[in-house]
Design an enzyme around this catalytic site. Structure first.
Site, PDB file in Angstrom:
ATOM      1  N   PRO A   1       0.829  -1.216   0.000  1.00 16.49           N
ATOM      2  CA  PRO A   1       0.000   0.000   0.000  1.00 16.49           C
ATOM      3  C   PRO A   1       0.856   1.255   0.000  1.00 16.49           C
ATOM      4  O   PRO A   1       1.888   1.321   0.666  1.00 16.49           O
ATOM      5  CB  PRO A   1      -0.785  -0.125   1.314  1.00 16.49           C
ATOM      6  CG  PRO A   1       0.139  -0.914   2.201  1.00 16.49           C
ATOM      7  CD  PRO A   1       0.866  -1.875   1.306  1.00 16.49           C
TER       8      PRO A   1
ATOM      9  N   TYR B   1       1.300  10.938  -4.915  1.00 15.28           N
ATOM     10  CA  TYR B   1       1.550  11.228  -6.322  1.00 15.28           C
ATOM     11  C   TYR B   1       1.407  12.696  -6.701  1.00 15.28           C
ATOM     12  O   TYR B   1       1.440  13.015  -7.890  1.00 15.28           O
ATOM     13  CB  TYR B   1       0.660  10.359  -7.236  1.00 15.28           C
ATOM     14  CG  TYR B   1       0.845   8.894  -6.992  1.00 15.28           C
ATOM     15  CD1 TYR B   1       2.002   8.249  -7.397  1.00 15.28           C
ATOM     16  CD2 TYR B   1      -0.118   8.167  -6.302  1.00 15.28           C
ATOM     17  CE1 TYR B   1       2.193   6.902  -7.139  1.00 15.28           C
ATOM     18  CE2 TYR B   1       0.065   6.812  -6.036  1.00 15.28           C
ATOM     19  CZ  TYR B   1       1.227   6.195  -6.456  1.00 15.28           C
ATOM     20  OH  TYR B   1       1.417   4.860  -6.194  1.00 15.28           O
TER      21      TYR B   1
ATOM     22  N   ARG C   1      -0.697   4.843  -1.629  1.00 16.83           N
ATOM     23  CA  ARG C   1      -1.746   5.867  -1.596  1.00 16.83           C
ATOM     24  C   ARG C   1      -2.661   5.692  -0.387  1.00 16.83           C
ATOM     25  O   ARG C   1      -3.041   6.671   0.260  1.00 16.83           O
ATOM     26  CB  ARG C   1      -2.580   5.763  -2.878  1.00 16.83           C
ATOM     27  CG  ARG C   1      -3.661   6.813  -3.022  1.00 16.83           C
ATOM     28  CD  ARG C   1      -4.711   6.389  -4.050  1.00 16.83           C
ATOM     29  NE  ARG C   1      -4.136   5.852  -5.260  1.00 16.83           N
ATOM     30  CZ  ARG C   1      -3.982   6.516  -6.388  1.00 16.83           C
ATOM     31  NH1 ARG C   1      -4.355   7.775  -6.454  1.00 16.83           N
ATOM     32  NH2 ARG C   1      -3.469   5.938  -7.452  1.00 16.83           N
TER      33      ARG C   1
ATOM     34  N   CYS D   1       0.377  28.525 -17.894  1.00 19.61           N
ATOM     35  CA  CYS D   1      -0.084  28.903 -19.231  1.00 19.61           C
ATOM     36  C   CYS D   1      -0.592  27.681 -19.980  1.00 19.61           C
ATOM     37  O   CYS D   1      -0.062  27.295 -21.032  1.00 19.61           O
ATOM     38  CB  CYS D   1       1.043  29.585 -20.000  1.00 19.61           C
ATOM     39  SG  CYS D   1       1.531  31.173 -19.301  1.00 19.61           S
TER      40      CYS D   1
END
Length: 502
Positions: free
Chosen positions: A345, A459, A347, A429
């Site tokens: 694991p 992430y 995240r 931009c």
């Protein structure tokens, strides 16, 4: 034209107007996040106003206690669920989600191991003092230097991704130690990453167990090389089977077992369960066909977290019990002992521990056409509010990469203003520079307010960039009302330090 406070026809179907715009949905936040008496968002008792004054913005704000609690929860739940099967589970924190020396130290202190995916991540692990035997090295294109470094550190596992890499690992391991007369070259501890063909219900780019992708050794019959005979003249051997036979034939390889990873941000258990069954059947087949024991099985990671209120991730204990049940039943059916199980694991541990704090700048209301049938009920147009903040795709690339959805709250105060559909955008931009695609925020949000986007622990910093020469934000760890940098924010001097001039 839709009035502020009403549901917008531009909102996606899953997004409801919140009954209370000031409420923090618990599943999205660290357990010690809340609102102070003055309405400010707090974490571990520290108000965001103080964070902004002392450290600026944008900034990643991580709850250390929440990280540790989530890490412990995985270790405790999986050890309990698998105790009678294989004596517990080896939990490897997936460092690719977010890694620094402090996090590596927390992982070790909470009884977890560390999964790395590059020489740089190995360097962080080494600097943090993580013992080599508690480290795994992933990667579909490891360099010879990375393999050699892993062997020098004595890593507990190199997860081999291809037949070519297997041969390189064997050769590099065999060449080590030969300068010492009579010395036996150390063996490389190897797991083979297999692709079980189980497709996770997730974004195509983060589904990693179907055949048409870069990772792993195929389990599909007929994928072995033409020169490999397999278990018999009539066998349609797989690339995975060929890799097992090849690894078993190298004196410099200690074949630990097999590994799979079916994808990321997965809520339902069926994919994990199907992969476990396929790999256990493979383990049994390799013992039967070649007499090769595969004592370890890594079932990867990919457990999802809540990014928006409708997301319903499963707690660690529920995942563990479901997987243990499948492993138990499958081993009983096959008549084999359960291998030592490991998981990865990332995240699910770090994601919800962190929010990104931004300052509001420009606000712009744009009148747009309402798509489809909703236009008939709403006069054909609606307002989309664009709220620009002082970060963007350079600190969170996931919306543009994966169409990822996030939530957002007004952080420096509460508000009784009506709800207004908003799109939170960055300062780059790029028209695709979107931080939160759709959210309801108070209609009185103004320049200088602070917004907090939860669920940015995984992430986001790891994928951050210097696009438009923006300095990457730092990461603050907060505990007991105090904050400290665990990764300092960049400065313009940092950006210019690598510019070698004309």
């Amino acid at each position: 034209m839709t009035a502020a406070g009403a549901a917008s026809p531009l909102a996606p179907a899953w997004l409801e107007v919140p009954g209370d715009l000031n409420r923090l949905v618990p599943s999205l936040w660290a357990h010690d996040a809340g609102r102070g008496p003055d309405g400010q968002l707090t974490v571990a008792g520290l108000p965001v106003g103080e964070i902004k004054s002392a450290y600026g913005s944008p900034v990643f704000v991580l709850s250390e206690d929440d990280f540790r609690a989530r890490a412990r929860a995985f270790k405790t739940a999986f050890d309990a669920a698998f105790a009678d099967l294989c004596g517990g589970v080896d939990v490897y924190y997936a460092g690719k989600s977010f890694l620094c020396t402090a996090v590596a130290a927390w992982v070790r202190e909470e009884g977890l191991r560390l999964d790395t995916a590059s020489g740089g991540e190995l360097a962080v692990a080494a600097r943090a003092g993580v013992p080599g035997e508690l480290i795994g090295l992933h990667g579909n294109n490891k360099s010879d230097a990375e393999i050699a470094r892993a062997l020098e550190l004595g890593v507990g596992r190199i997860i081999v991704d291809s037949l070519d890499e297997l041969e390189r690992v064997a050769a590099i391991a065999a060449a080590r130690g030969t300068d010492a007369p009579g010395a036996e070259a150390p063996r490389a501890k190897v797991m083979l990453r297999l692709t079980p063909g189980v497709h996770a219900h997730t974004h195509e780019f983060i589904a990693t167990a179907h055949e048409d992708q870069k990772f792993g050794l195929s389990m599909a019959p007929g994928t072995a090389s033409a020169s490999f005979a397999g278990a018999g003249p009539d066998a349609a051997a797989s690339m995975a089977e060929e890799a097992v036979a090849a690894a078993a034939g190298h004196d410099s390889i200690e074949l630990l077992g097999v590994h799979c990873h079916i994808g990321s941000q997965i809520f339902e258990p069926e994919g994990f369960e199907a992969a476990a069954v396929r790999l256990l059947e493979f383990v049994a087949a390799m013992r039967s066909a070649y007499g090769v024991a595969l004592p370890e099985l890594d079932l990867g990671g990919g457990y999802g977290i809540a990014y928006v209120p409708g997301d319903a991730p499963r707690p660690a204990g529920e995942i563990a019990e479901a997987l243990a049940g499948v492993v138990r039943a499958t081993c009983d059916r096959l008549g084999i002992a359960a291998p030592r199980i490991s998981i990865e694991p990332g995240r699910a541990i770090v994601g919800s521990t962190t929010f990104t704090l931004y300052e509001v700048g420009t606000i712009k209301d744009v009148v747009v056409d309402v798509p489809g049938a909703a236009a008939q009920d709403d006069g054909g147009t609606a307002v989309r509010r664009y709220i620009s903040v002082d970060g963007g795709m350079s600190d969170n690339a996931r919306p543009v990469l994966y169409d990822a959805d996030y939530s957002v709250v007004l952080a420096n105060r509460t508000s009784s203003a009506p709800a207004q559909l908003a799109r939170v955008v960055g300062k780059h931009c790029e028209s695709g520079d979107i931080v939160v695609r759709d959210a309801y925020l108070p209609a009185d949000v103004r320049a200088g307010d602070l917004l907090a986007v939860p669920g940015t622990g995984a992430y986001c910093w790891a994928l951050s960039s210097n696009y438009n020469y923006l300095a990457r934000p730092g990461v603050l760890a907060v505990r007991d009302g105090a904050a400290r940098w665990i990764v300092r924010g960049e400065t313009e001097e940092d950006l210019l330090s690598r510019d070698m001039g004309a």
